[in-house]
Scaffold this active site. Structure first.
Site, short mmCIF file in Angstrom:
data_model
loop_
_atom_site.label_atom_id
_atom_site.label_comp_id
_atom_site.label_asym_id
_atom_site.label_seq_id
_atom_site.Cartn_x
_atom_site.Cartn_y
_atom_site.Cartn_z
N ASP A 57 0.86 -1.18 0.00
CA ASP A 57 0.00 0.00 0.00
C ASP A 57 0.89 1.23 0.00
O ASP A 57 1.97 1.24 0.60
CB ASP A 57 -0.99 0.01 1.17
CG ASP A 57 -0.32 0.04 2.52
OD1 ASP A 57 -0.17 1.14 3.10
OD2 ASP A 57 0.04 -1.04 3.03
N GLU A 59 -8.61 4.46 12.21
CA GLU A 59 -7.58 4.12 13.18
C GLU A 59 -7.34 5.20 14.21
O GLU A 59 -6.44 5.08 15.05
CB GLU A 59 -6.27 3.79 12.46
CG GLU A 59 -5.77 4.88 11.54
CD GLU A 59 -4.48 4.49 10.84
OE1 GLU A 59 -3.44 4.51 11.54
OE2 GLU A 59 -4.50 4.19 9.63
#
Length: 241
Positions: free
Chosen positions: A36, A123
């Site tokens: 990613d 997150e």
């Protein structure tokens, strides 16, 4: 003298620290490997990346209300040309307007047949109470599913999932961070599809470090997760330098 139980947990802690401080090694026991990226990886040579048994990539598209990753268009276009399966993610800011956050993502992200579903990166709390965070994240996921006509993917890290998200998003595919080559994500009563197992990977074609990921299934199973039909929206054009 330490007893056996204390020695065991000391050993686990040392492994965790060690795994975070050294370069991430590829986990070759998973056949479907990915990365990613965002603008932090600068200009990526995607053709070179694709020659190193990398099969998929998640690419940062947006964050919050207005932020658009400066290299998203480049990464989005050239990862496709390199025949990688690609996905795009939005970094969620819980205190900010959810509709505007989703509009930021959809106006920047043109998903096609063969792309992975949209990804919501959850997150941080940013000071929001847990129940409000859950409701706001669910709202973004609902908007994304309605617009793209596919179930989105939820990204988070292991501790955040187990303490906050567990049991709240069981219907969504999970992409979980646990920076440890030795121990897979340990989720309470949940299964994961993608594992981000390290953030200090090195590949030819990328300057500096990159996150390494593994998919739990086969290439056929990964392809089956991708968007299978067109959604009816206005076309947008991404201009890649």
């Amino acid at each position: 003298m330490l007893n056996l139980s204390k020695k065991f947990w000391l050993f686990i802690a040392c492994l965790a620290v060690f795994s975070c401080e050294v370069d991430t090694k590829r986990k070759n026991d998973y056949s479907v490997q990915g990365i990613d990226v965002s603008h932090y990886q600068k200009n990526i040579d995607w053709e070179t990346v694709a020659t190193q048994d990398i099969y998929f990539t998640f690419i940062k598209s947006t964050e919050g209300l207005k932020f658009k990753d400066s290299l998203f268009a480049h990464n989005w276009t050239h990862s496709k040309k390199a025949n990688l399966i690609r996905g795009a993610y939005h970094f969620f800011r819980p205190t900010l307007d959810v509709q505007i956050q989703f509009d930021n993502f959809k106006n920047n992200t043109d998903l096609k047949i063969g792309d992975l579903p949209p990804v919501l990166d959850v997150e941080v709390y940013d000071g929001v109470p847990e129940d409000s965070l859950i409701a706001r994240a669910q709202r973004w996921l609902d908007l994304a599913e309605d617009y793209y006509q596919v179930k989105p993917i939820l990204y988070t890290y292991q501790k955040f999932y187990n303490q906050t998200l567990q049991g709240k998003f069981d219907d969504y595919p999970l992409w979980v961070a646990r920076y440890n080559r030795f121990f897979e994500p340990n989720l309470i009563q949940s299964e994961w599809e993608f594992w981000q197992y390290g953030n200090k990977g090195k590949l030819e074609g990328i300057e500096g470090y990159v996150d390494f990921n593994a998919f739990t299934g086969s290439m056929e199973e990964l392809r089956s997760m991708t968007i299978q039909s067109n959604y009816q929206v206005e076309e947008i054009e991404l201009v890649a330098p």
